[in-house]
Design an enzyme around this catalytic site. Structure first.
Site, mmCIF file in Angstrom:
data_model
loop_
_atom_site.group_PDB
_atom_site.id
_atom_site.type_symbol
_atom_site.label_atom_id
_atom_site.label_comp_id
_atom_site.label_asym_id
_atom_site.label_seq_id
_atom_site.Cartn_x
_atom_site.Cartn_y
_atom_site.Cartn_z
ATOM 1 N N ARG A 76 3.441 -5.638 0.041
ATOM 2 C CA ARG A 76 2.345 -6.912 0.357
ATOM 3 C C ARG A 76 2.882 -7.803 1.189
ATOM 4 O O ARG A 76 4.128 -8.450 0.808
ATOM 5 C CB ARG A 76 1.964 -7.408 -1.344
ATOM 6 C CG ARG A 76 1.240 -9.041 -0.962
ATOM 7 C CD ARG A 76 0.482 -9.320 -2.238
ATOM 8 N NE ARG A 76 -0.529 -8.583 -2.555
ATOM 9 C CZ ARG A 76 -1.573 -9.001 -3.304
ATOM 10 N NH1 ARG A 76 -1.387 -10.141 -3.976
ATOM 11 N NH2 ARG A 76 -2.560 -8.211 -3.755
ATOM 12 N N HIS A 105 -6.833 -5.293 2.967
ATOM 13 C CA HIS A 105 -6.680 -4.810 1.519
ATOM 14 C C HIS A 105 -7.215 -3.664 1.244
ATOM 15 O O HIS A 105 -8.285 -3.513 0.456
ATOM 16 C CB HIS A 105 -7.108 -6.232 0.910
ATOM 17 C CG HIS A 105 -6.382 -6.298 -0.581
ATOM 18 N ND1 HIS A 105 -5.593 -5.320 -0.998
ATOM 19 C CD2 HIS A 105 -6.562 -7.238 -1.562
ATOM 20 C CE1 HIS A 105 -5.079 -5.805 -2.269
ATOM 21 N NE2 HIS A 105 -5.888 -6.933 -2.665
ATOM 22 N N GLN A 123 -7.496 -2.700 -2.623
ATOM 23 C CA GLN A 123 -8.510 -3.162 -3.426
ATOM 24 C C GLN A 123 -10.079 -2.818 -3.070
ATOM 25 O O GLN A 123 -10.859 -2.347 -3.860
ATOM 26 C CB GLN A 123 -8.364 -4.644 -2.673
ATOM 27 C CG GLN A 123 -9.639 -5.487 -3.503
ATOM 28 C CD GLN A 123 -9.583 -5.948 -4.926
ATOM 29 O OE1 GLN A 123 -8.460 -6.168 -5.411
ATOM 30 N NE2 GLN A 123 -10.610 -5.419 -5.686
ATOM 31 N N ASP A 156 -14.841 -13.794 -1.318
ATOM 32 C CA ASP A 156 -13.322 -14.093 -1.714
ATOM 33 C C ASP A 156 -13.169 -15.396 -1.495
ATOM 34 O O ASP A 156 -13.863 -16.219 -0.934
ATOM 35 C CB ASP A 156 -12.818 -13.116 -0.795
ATOM 36 C CG ASP A 156 -11.068 -12.917 -0.976
ATOM 37 O OD1 ASP A 156 -10.602 -13.366 -2.220
ATOM 38 O OD2 ASP A 156 -10.337 -12.640 0.046
ATOM 39 N N CYS A 162 -12.577 -9.721 -5.694
ATOM 40 C CA CYS A 162 -11.273 -9.080 -5.837
ATOM 41 C C CYS A 162 -10.337 -9.919 -6.699
ATOM 42 O O CYS A 162 -9.374 -9.339 -7.543
ATOM 43 C CB CYS A 162 -10.660 -8.808 -4.563
ATOM 44 S SG CYS A 162 -10.223 -10.458 -3.691
ATOM 45 N N ARG A 172 -8.630 -0.881 -9.960
ATOM 46 C CA ARG A 172 -7.420 -1.034 -9.102
ATOM 47 C C ARG A 172 -6.456 0.012 -9.663
ATOM 48 O O ARG A 172 -5.643 0.797 -8.976
ATOM 49 C CB ARG A 172 -6.725 -2.379 -9.224
ATOM 50 C CG ARG A 172 -7.467 -3.614 -8.655
ATOM 51 C CD ARG A 172 -7.492 -3.447 -6.865
ATOM 52 N NE ARG A 172 -6.261 -3.297 -6.247
ATOM 53 C CZ ARG A 172 -5.422 -4.363 -6.177
ATOM 54 N NH1 ARG A 172 -5.834 -5.675 -6.300
ATOM 55 N NH2 ARG A 172 -4.474 -3.971 -5.629
HETATM 56 N N1 NVA Z 1 -7.995 -13.050 0.748
HETATM 57 C C1 NVA Z 1 -6.967 -12.997 -0.547
HETATM 58 C C2 NVA Z 1 -7.158 -11.969 -1.354
HETATM 59 C C3 NVA Z 1 -6.221 -11.966 -2.543
HETATM 60 C C4 NVA Z 1 -6.387 -10.676 -3.359
HETATM 61 C C5 NVA Z 1 -5.556 -13.582 -0.027
HETATM 62 O O1 NVA Z 1 -5.174 -12.905 0.854
HETATM 63 O O2 NVA Z 1 -5.177 -14.335 -0.436
HETATM 64 N N1 CP Z 2 -6.969 -8.790 -6.050
HETATM 65 C C1 CP Z 2 -5.484 -8.889 -6.017
HETATM 66 O O1 CP Z 2 -4.856 -8.210 -4.912
HETATM 67 O O2 CP Z 2 -4.911 -9.528 -6.841
HETATM 68 P P1 CP Z 2 -3.463 -9.841 -6.876
HETATM 69 O O3 CP Z 2 -3.250 -10.852 -6.003
HETATM 70 O O4 CP Z 2 -3.452 -10.407 -8.262
HETATM 71 O O5 CP Z 2 -2.604 -8.654 -6.857
#
Ligand code: NVA
Ligand code: CP
Length: 303
Positions: free
Chosen positions: A103, A130, A133, A221, A261, A289
């Site tokens: 990540r 993502h 997800q 989101d 998500c 997930r």
């Molecule tokens: N769009 C959000 C998704 C988190 C799972 C982010 O990138 O923070």
């Molecule tokens: N939706 C998602 O990826 O959650 P986290 O940021 O908690 O991993």
């Protein structure tokens, strides 16, 4: 399938195969049946340059349930956080591990890891997309609706990593997609180009009501993703009317699902009322997930 870097790389058949295997894992887990398709003796490194609850826990638990082992590698505590390059880190980690879930911010870092490590790389979120997800989201839609046939997916909010992956995943599985963002916050230009190649299946608007009309699934989101904290106040103004509320659900199809998500900022991109009314679907999505990622882990890391 050696890596999962984006959803663009997957064919519709591969997406459906991942979901089918994920559903098998889910059934086996609920019945307490050991998984025959396992990763006994395999090791996954999990590199996090951003925070996570779901991704971290579901990957770690998923590897354990598949008979493998997962190591949490926070960039703060590895030499990555002190500037060691992705190219060198990849060549080191590739000597110890069977796969890496990462990540991070830049999609190019995930691509470089795949290029230099020689092992399986799974994208656990970048600024661009993502994919894990959205595989779980597609699984949740297929579970609730029976199939993807004839469905309309709507996305309300920021044209961010989630929007990019939802557009690709939904179009590839044959669903129509309608996206409403504020002006200046549209999805990535490559994604819009990709979506426009699906004749008449994709609509991009700034009008939330028109996007939600006759929708079968509404996604949203957060207004400010991880790494955009400095823009949060500006974004609160730009996104004020981009909230999934009862008025939007009223123009959608009567059995419309809501997906998020998570984590959610209730009162911003979604009302508490809509969130709680659809909490069953949203937490099924979070649960999936685990199952979807086990399928991705197996298909990328098996011998
Ligand atoms: N769009 C959000 C998704 C988190 C799972 C982010 O990138 O923070
Ligand atoms: N939706 C998602 O990826 O959650 P986290 O940021 O908690 O991993």
């Amino acid at each position: 399938m050696k890596h999962l870097l984006t959803l663009e790389q997957l064919s519709p058949t591969e997406i459906n195969e991942i979901i089918t295997l994920a559903s098998e894992y889910k059934k086996e887990l609920k019945k307490g049946i050991p998984h025959k398709k396992n990763l006994n003796g395999k090791t996954l490194g999990m590199i996090f340059e951003k925070s996570s609850s779901r991704t971290r826990v579901s990957f770690e638990v998923g590897m354990y349930q598949l008979g493998g082992y997962a190591l949490f590698l926070s960039s703060r505590d590895t030499q990555l956080g002190r500037g060691e390059s992705i190219k060198d880190s990849a060549r080191v980690f590739g000597r110890y591990l069977d796969g890496i879930m990462i990540r991070t911010f830049k999609q190019s870092d995930v691509e470089d890891l795949a290029k230099y490590s020689g092992i399986s790389i799974i994208n656990g979120l970048t600024d661009y997309c993502h994919p894990c997800q959205v595989l779980a989201d597609l699984m949740t839609i297929r579970e609730h609706k029976g199939s993807f046939d004839g469905l309309k997916v709507c996305y309300i909010g920021d044209g961010n990593n989630m929007a990019n992956s939802i557009i690709v995943g939904a179009l590839k599985t044959g669903m129509r997609v309608s996206v409403a963002t504020p002006k200046g916050y549209e999805p990535h230009k490559h994604i819009i180009e990709f979506a426009n190649s699906f004749d008449g299946m994709f609509e991009l608007t700034h009008d939330t009501v028109s996007a939600a009309k006759n929708a079968d699934v509404i996604f949203t989101d957060v207004w400010s993703s991880m790494g955009m904290e400095d823009e949060a106040e500006l974004r609160k103004k730009a996104f004020k009317s981009f909230c999934v509320n009862k008025e939007l659900l009223d123009v959608a199809n009567p059995e419309c699902m809501v997906q998020h998500c998570l984590p959610a900022h209730k009162g911003e991109e979604i009302t508490e009322e809509v969130f709680e009314k659809h909490a069953g679907e949203i937490f099924d999505e979070a649960e999936n997930r685990l199952h979807a990622q086990k399928a991705v882990l197996y298909l990328t890391m098996k011998d």
